[in-house]
Design a protein around this motif. Structure first.
Motif, PDB file in Angstrom:
ATOM      1  N   ARG A 209       0.796  -1.219   0.000  1.00 53.63           N
ATOM      2  CA  ARG A 209       0.000   0.000   0.000  1.00 53.63           C
ATOM      3  C   ARG A 209       0.839   1.285   0.000  1.00 53.63           C
ATOM      4  NH1 ARG A 209      -1.478  -1.042   5.905  1.00 53.63           N
ATOM      5  NH2 ARG A 209      -3.434  -1.868   5.058  1.00 53.63           N
ATOM      6  N   THR A 210       2.159   1.186  -0.081  1.00 56.37           N
ATOM      7  CA  THR A 210       2.983   2.382   0.074  1.00 56.37           C
ATOM      8  C   THR A 210       4.070   2.487  -0.987  1.00 56.37           C
ATOM      9  OG1 THR A 210       4.473   3.555   1.597  1.00 56.37           O
ATOM     10  CG2 THR A 210       4.487   1.159   1.690  1.00 56.37           C
ATOM     11  N   THR A 212       6.971   3.785  -0.176  1.00 57.05           N
ATOM     12  CA  THR A 212       8.231   3.741   0.568  1.00 57.05           C
ATOM     13  C   THR A 212       9.092   2.593   0.050  1.00 57.05           C
ATOM     14  OG1 THR A 212       7.126   4.602   2.536  1.00 57.05           O
ATOM     15  CG2 THR A 212       9.257   3.498   2.856  1.00 57.05           C
TER      16      THR A 212
END
Length: 332
Positions: A209-210, A212
């Motif tokens: 979901r990121t 990063t």
């Protein structure tokens, strides 16, 4: 910094030597006086390890939370009741070094740690345990009990026969049961605590979901518990995964593979006391790896050296405030 396998091994020693026993608690350093006074005279009823944090429960629902951080260490002294399920009870338990037992087939590394053999069935042994390589000058003294305080001891827990000294932790705090539950709820999955299948789903969802980089996500305790600098580098290399790839762009099956690999490596770490990340070693190579850190990792601490697979020089950079080692060819 102790990684997840270290904390689980330390928790096992507390399970065998402190749970069910009344402790005398003190803060020789003076920085945990009120907390120690609250623990003094209580019985240890439970110990839990989640990722890099350990929780000790005392009667009346009082908990002690300890996070060793970069420099924290536990030292045991006295009569240590050895856990037969830990393969290196005579050697390394995470960042543990026991003295007092010698075996003919012991394999010692440069720090004097024997991580290959066990002292066998449960028994009481008058030994000294050094929980961190940073702690020195702590020779066991069978004639003096309790043992003298050495260095800046934040908390001493003492039974009639076993002593545990805590030095330099990032966190040493008392918590209520609700506070412990909230702390654990904020942590990512730990393969030795959570159901592995459920943990895999939580991990894969958090990574997916990121944006990063995956190299940062593996160091985020809210994403996954217990992975530190060594395991991060080795897990990414074993997956042939570029550490800079955004989490949401890492193939889902690769993410799941990293989790499953973590499940296996953590189990090996707890059993052997070493972050062994190389596979299919013959017996002699395995003994070398147990004796020398440089022989047990693929990329960690190998900056400038040729990759064991392709020969490309291993690079090192800073990511998530820690040194990251990786192969720019295998992990392109």
């Amino acid at each position: 910094m102790p990684e997840g396998h270290s904390v689980h091994r330390i928790a096992r020693q507390f399970e065998r030597n402190f749970v069910g026993r009344v402790v005398a608690a003190s803060s020789p350093q003076g920085r945990f006086v009120e907390g120690a006074a609250a623990l003094d005279g209580r019985t240890v009823t439970e110990v839990r390890a989640v990722g890099k944090q350990m929780f000790l429960e005392f009667d009346d629902g009082l908990w002690l939370r300890v996070h060793l951080g970069m420099y924290g260490a536990w030292d045991f002294a006295g009569e240590i009741l050895v856990d037969p399920t830990i393969a290196s009870a005579n050697g390394r338990m995470g960042q543990t070094n026991q003295r007092g037992t010698d075996l003919d087939d012991a394999v010692y590394d440069a720090a004097g740690e024997n991580s290959l053999t066990s002292i066998g069935a449960p028994r009481r042994a008058r030994v000294h345990v050094r929980m961190s390589e940073q702690t020195t000058g702590l020779a066991a003294d069978d004639e003096q009990w309790p043992p003298p305080v050495v260095g800046q001891v934040r908390l001493r827990l003492l039974t009639e026969s076993t002593c545990a000294d805590l030095r330099g932790p990032t966190a040493c705090v008392l918590q209520t049961p609700d506070e412990v539950a909230a702390t654990i709820a904020a942590l990512g999955p730990d393969p030795l605590v959570d159901d592995p299948t459920d943990g895999e789903e939580r991990f894969a969802t958090a990574v997916g979901r990121t944006a990063t980089p995956i190299g940062k996500l593996l160091m985020d305790p809210a994403v996954v518990s217990g992975i530190g600098n060594v395991y991060r580098a080795e897990l990414l290399f074993r997956a042939r995964q570029n550490p800079h790839t955004p989490g949401r762009d890492v193939p889902r099956e690769t993410v799941r593979g990293i989790w499953r690999d973590w499940v296996d490596l953590l189990r090996i770490g707890v059993e052997t006391g070493q972050m062994m990340t190389m596979d299919d070693l013959d017996p002699e190579a395995y003994r070398r790896a147990m004796a020398h850190r440089d022989d047990r990792h693929w990329v960690y601490h190998r900056a400038g050296l040729p990759c064991r697979v392709c020969g490309t020089a291993i690079v090192v950079e800073e990511m998530a405030t820690r040194k990251l080692y990786w192969c720019p060819s295998c992990q392109a």
